[in-house]
Enzyme design. Structure first.
Site, PDB file in Angstrom:
ATOM      1  N   LYS A 151     -10.327   0.246  -2.378  1.00 62.48           N
ATOM      2  CA  LYS A 151     -10.144  -0.045  -0.957  1.00 62.48           C
ATOM      3  C   LYS A 151     -10.486   1.197  -0.149  1.00 62.48           C
ATOM      4  O   LYS A 151     -10.005   2.291  -0.442  1.00 62.48           O
ATOM      5  CB  LYS A 151      -8.710  -0.486  -0.660  1.00 62.48           C
ATOM      6  CG  LYS A 151      -8.445  -0.731   0.836  1.00 62.48           C
ATOM      7  CD  LYS A 151      -7.034  -1.244   1.087  1.00 62.48           C
ATOM      8  CE  LYS A 151      -6.725  -1.310   2.584  1.00 62.48           C
ATOM      9  NZ  LYS A 151      -5.352  -1.814   2.859  1.00 62.48           N
ATOM     10  N   LYS A 203      -6.949   3.396  -3.159  1.00 62.73           N
ATOM     11  CA  LYS A 203      -7.344   3.349  -1.750  1.00 62.73           C
ATOM     12  C   LYS A 203      -7.629   4.761  -1.258  1.00 62.73           C
ATOM     13  O   LYS A 203      -6.893   5.693  -1.573  1.00 62.73           O
ATOM     14  CB  LYS A 203      -6.225   2.696  -0.934  1.00 62.73           C
ATOM     15  CG  LYS A 203      -6.452   2.635   0.565  1.00 62.73           C
ATOM     16  CD  LYS A 203      -5.268   1.947   1.238  1.00 62.73           C
ATOM     17  CE  LYS A 203      -5.328   2.063   2.764  1.00 62.73           C
ATOM     18  NZ  LYS A 203      -4.127   1.447   3.394  1.00 62.73           N
ATOM     19  N   ASP A 232       0.868  -1.175   0.000  1.00 64.58           N
ATOM     20  CA  ASP A 232       0.000   0.000   0.000  1.00 64.58           C
ATOM     21  C   ASP A 232       0.907   1.228   0.000  1.00 64.58           C
ATOM     22  O   ASP A 232       1.589   1.496   0.995  1.00 64.58           O
ATOM     23  CB  ASP A 232      -0.904   0.016   1.233  1.00 64.58           C
ATOM     24  CG  ASP A 232      -2.076  -0.961   1.115  1.00 64.58           C
ATOM     25  OD1 ASP A 232      -1.937  -1.956   0.373  1.00 64.58           O
ATOM     26  OD2 ASP A 232      -3.108  -0.750   1.780  1.00 64.58           O
TER      27      ASP A 232
END
Length: 233
Positions: free
Chosen positions: A187, A158, A96
């Protein structure tokens, strides 16, 4: 009510201990919780990642996640590539990374895309989720960020690191889902506190949810109760 999501909720949750103050004891507790609930991925800050990966290597269904350029996204691209390499060597199966938020807001879109693309290339087949920090973006910037993430080849876009004090909303997820390419998953992270919040965002097009581990455990208990009551009807 999405019964299938309730049954498989643990496979949509990334648990984390990624606050600056999280301790090794908290990492150990997260590992126990991850094993208990079989969450899909667990994240720590990089100094704990080798320990986390080693503890989860016997759990093939739980990925070790690594954070890159976290939490500001302002690291140089070279630094992000080096971080990615170290995390992959430590055993990470997902990354991430935080987008260069300031560069995006400065309209340096080429830099932002290349920054992401180089991490994606470094990761090879390991999925990269790009954190765009929606709390700091207006609608136009959010749309542009999602399009850049799509072009750069990331697997997910995300919503946030969870360090901003603005919870992610279903409306934000809808905007992200509309702006990102169809093959890019969404996400949500930041301020997710209840099962209903998750269900609302899943309806809006969200695939994965990043949640602090203690909150994730509470939500799983809530989901188990909800599922039990529905199955008895």
């Amino acid at each position: 009510m999405n019964l299938q999501l309730l049954k498989e909720l643990h496979r949509h949750i990334d648990v984390s201990c990624v606050r600056a103050e999280n301790t090794m004891d908290e990492i150990r507790q997260m590992i126990l919780n991850a094993k208990q609930y079989q969450f899909i991925c667990a994240f720590s800050m990089p100094c704990f990642t080798p320990y986390l990966a080693d503890a989860l290597k016997s759990e093939p269904h739980i990925h070790t996640g690594g954070v890159v350029g976290f939490p500001s996204g302002a690291d140089t691209t070279l630094s992000k590539v080096q971080q990615s390499t170290q995390l992959l060597e430590a055993g990470c199966q997902e990354l991430d990374m935080v987008m260069a938020v300031g560069a995006l807001k400065s309209k340096d879109y080429q830099y932002v895309e290349q920054d992401i693309a180089q991490v994606v290339q470094t990761a090879k087949k390991v999925p990269v989720k790009v954190i765009i920090e929606t709390a700091y973006l207006n609608d136009s910037e959010l749309e542009t960020a999602c399009k850049i993430v799509s072009e750069a080849g990331a697997a997910f876009v995300k919503s946030g690191t969870g360090w901003a004090n603005i919870p992610v909303s279903a409306d934000t997820i809808r905007k992200m889902r509309t702006a990102a390419d169809a093959h890019v998953k969404i996400k949500a992270a930041g301020g997710i506190r209840t099962l209903d919040h998750i269900l609302e965002m899943q309806e809006a097009g969200c695939d994965r949810f990043g949640i602090g581990v203690q909150t994730a455990v509470r939500i799983m208990a809530e989901a188990e109760m909800r599922l039990g009551s529905l199955e008895r009807v």
